[in-house]
Write a protein that holds these residues in place. Sequence first.
Motif, PDB file in Angstrom:
ATOM      1  N   GLY A   9       0.784  -1.230   0.000  1.00 42.48           N
ATOM      2  CA  GLY A   9       0.000   0.000   0.000  1.00 42.48           C
ATOM      3  C   GLY A   9       0.814   1.276   0.000  1.00 42.48           C
ATOM      4  O   GLY A   9       0.275   2.356  -0.254  1.00 42.48           O
ATOM      5  N   VAL A  10       2.113   1.187   0.261  1.00 42.77           N
ATOM      6  CA  VAL A  10       2.944   2.387   0.390  1.00 42.77           C
ATOM      7  C   VAL A  10       3.019   3.133  -0.943  1.00 42.77           C
ATOM      8  O   VAL A  10       3.301   2.545  -1.982  1.00 42.77           O
ATOM      9  CB  VAL A  10       4.359   2.030   0.891  1.00 42.77           C
ATOM     10  N   THR A  53       3.685   5.377   5.222  1.00 45.15           N
ATOM     11  CA  THR A  53       3.758   4.706   6.527  1.00 45.15           C
ATOM     12  C   THR A  53       3.395   5.702   7.613  1.00 45.15           C
ATOM     13  O   THR A  53       3.915   6.817   7.658  1.00 45.15           O
ATOM     14  CB  THR A  53       5.166   4.151   6.772  1.00 45.15           C
ATOM     15  N   GLY A  54       2.461   5.304   8.495  1.00 47.36           N
ATOM     16  CA  GLY A  54       1.901   6.247   9.445  1.00 47.36           C
ATOM     17  C   GLY A  54       2.603   6.287  10.784  1.00 47.36           C
ATOM     18  O   GLY A  54       3.596   5.601  11.027  1.00 47.36           O
ATOM     19  N   THR A  55       2.064   7.121  11.653  1.00 47.99           N
ATOM     20  CA  THR A  55       2.576   7.275  13.019  1.00 47.99           C
ATOM     21  C   THR A  55       1.584   6.665  14.007  1.00 47.99           C
ATOM     22  O   THR A  55       1.837   5.597  14.562  1.00 47.99           O
ATOM     23  CB  THR A  55       2.830   8.762  13.319  1.00 47.99           C
ATOM     24  N   ASP A  56       0.441   7.311  14.188  1.00 46.02           N
ATOM     25  CA  ASP A  56      -0.569   6.774  15.111  1.00 46.02           C
ATOM     26  C   ASP A  56      -1.325   5.599  14.497  1.00 46.02           C
ATOM     27  O   ASP A  56      -1.865   4.754  15.216  1.00 46.02           O
ATOM     28  CB  ASP A  56      -1.563   7.867  15.497  1.00 46.02           C
ATOM     29  N   LEU A  73      -2.645   9.405   4.985  1.00 42.59           N
ATOM     30  CA  LEU A  73      -2.863   9.964   3.655  1.00 42.59           C
ATOM     31  C   LEU A  73      -2.229  11.351   3.620  1.00 42.59           C
ATOM     32  O   LEU A  73      -2.694  12.283   4.281  1.00 42.59           O
ATOM     33  CB  LEU A  73      -4.355  10.042   3.342  1.00 42.59           C
ATOM     34  N   THR A  74      -1.155  11.480   2.846  1.00 41.69           N
ATOM     35  CA  THR A  74      -0.371  12.709   2.797  1.00 41.69           C
ATOM     36  C   THR A  74      -0.689  13.489   1.530  1.00 41.69           C
ATOM     37  O   THR A  74      -0.620  12.940   0.422  1.00 41.69           O
ATOM     38  CB  THR A  74       1.138  12.368   2.802  1.00 41.69           C
ATOM     39  N   ILE A  75      -1.063  14.741   1.669  1.00 36.59           N
ATOM     40  CA  ILE A  75      -1.346  15.580   0.506  1.00 36.59           C
ATOM     41  C   ILE A  75      -0.024  15.950  -0.163  1.00 36.59           C
ATOM     42  O   ILE A  75       0.886  16.497   0.456  1.00 36.59           O
ATOM     43  CB  ILE A  75      -2.125  16.844   0.908  1.00 36.59           C
ATOM     44  N   ALA A 112       8.770   7.599   4.641  1.00 36.42           N
ATOM     45  CA  ALA A 112       8.006   7.498   5.883  1.00 36.42           C
ATOM     46  C   ALA A 112       7.287   8.795   6.153  1.00 36.42           C
ATOM     47  O   ALA A 112       7.740   9.867   5.777  1.00 36.42           O
ATOM     48  CB  ALA A 112       8.933   7.154   7.037  1.00 36.42           C
ATOM     49  N   GLY A 113       6.167   8.629   6.871  1.00 36.09           N
ATOM     50  CA  GLY A 113       5.424   9.822   7.293  1.00 36.09           C
ATOM     51  C   GLY A 113       4.747  10.509   6.178  1.00 36.09           C
ATOM     52  O   GLY A 113       4.957  11.607   5.849  1.00 36.09           O
TER      53      GLY A 113
END
Length: 444
Positions: A303-304, A410-413, A418-420, A443-444
């Motif tokens: 999914g990355v 890859t997320g944190t919480d 979903l990064t714009i 990441a992030g």
Amino acid sequence: MDRASALRLDRRGFLRTVGAAGAAVAAGGATAACSSGLQGSEGGGGGDTIRIGYVSPSTGPLAPFGEADDFVIGSIQEYFTQNPIKVGDQSYPVEVLKRDSQSDSNRAADVAADLIQNNGIHLMLVSSTPDTSNPVSDQCEAQGMPCVATVTPWQPWFFGRGGQEGTKFQWTFNFFWGLEDVEAVYADMWDEVPTNKKAGALWPNDPDGLAWGDPTTGFAPAQAQRGYSIVDPGNYPNGTQDFSAQITQFKEQNAEILLGVPIPPDFTTFWRQAAQQGYQPKLATVAKALLFPSSVEALGPLGVNLGTEVWWSPSHPFTSSLTGQSAAQLADAYTQATQKQWTQPIGFAHALFEVAAKAFGSVQSIDDKAGLAAAISTMQLETVVGPLDWTSGPVPNVAKTPVVGGQWRTGTDFAFDLTIVSNKQAPGIPTAGEVQPLGAAVAG
């Protein structure tokens, strides 16, 4: 059969005979607004409570679209308990009657008819893809019931219901973006990654797939103007279990970009089979299926950097006209209440009630259906999904909202965020990263 004809046939399949009032759904779409004989039909309106029908998919393959509805409706009911809507000189409590379309167009039409005929609603709200929005809107148009739809691109909502240039619907309205907007967003993202400019398309045989894949008004001609060609294997049925034919064609024609509008379970099936069969494009921008964190989590590392359009997020700089909550505050409230990650439909479900409250506040009687429709047709409102303006088109009864591009990182919480990454079409919505090709470790 061409796609335009298929769209018309799909629409006819949506329409259902509406029982108790003996009203027949007219075949003329936008040109046949069957309101005059139905506006005063028995079982509708009246009383001392505003009753709002709400239809969305809570179960079935489109269930992720309705996942946050209970939270939104619960919050809205609580708000209206403290802040009843003033109509004329009287304040009214609000009751929301929620119904599950079960991700089925026939079911959507049936529950809409029941809400109108037997539950005395004053206004209909409907959300989440043409599979639900179109049949509900058709029922409302036929029976003279004001209706506001969202989370449905305007082309499949308008043209898919028989709308034509120079005509308008009398009772039904929509707010969302259009294909021209997401086409531009996707092309902006594609421009950031060197490719051979060939994009493989996953077009399901449903209203979205027919509209997005239309050879005249869909993605192909628009992206050709940006220098991209579409590899189109043809429309496939929802629920397909074997995508080998599509994967083979994408490999043979070296489609270095993937796009489409599949339902979530179908994309999961496709993407896993693509990995097994050695097809990995450099970039993927996929609508519908990749809107939700649950869909991406099901893919794990695959999914990355998958991309999609972003029509609402905590970083959108908008505020609710009802509660005063910012987009970030509304998303945080959802997570605190449910322990789940925010999803894009939250903002639009909330905005439906912003529109409803504004419409009722513009009339003198809760039974003034014509007045409600007139109020929506000229409404200009700042909402948690952005400014809505039904006076500016692009076609009658449609208000557009902004859209940007995002990728799952890859997320944190949570497992993924979903990064714009692209905001050329809406610079006021901030980015938090740059477009990255599939396979890049970001990441992030």
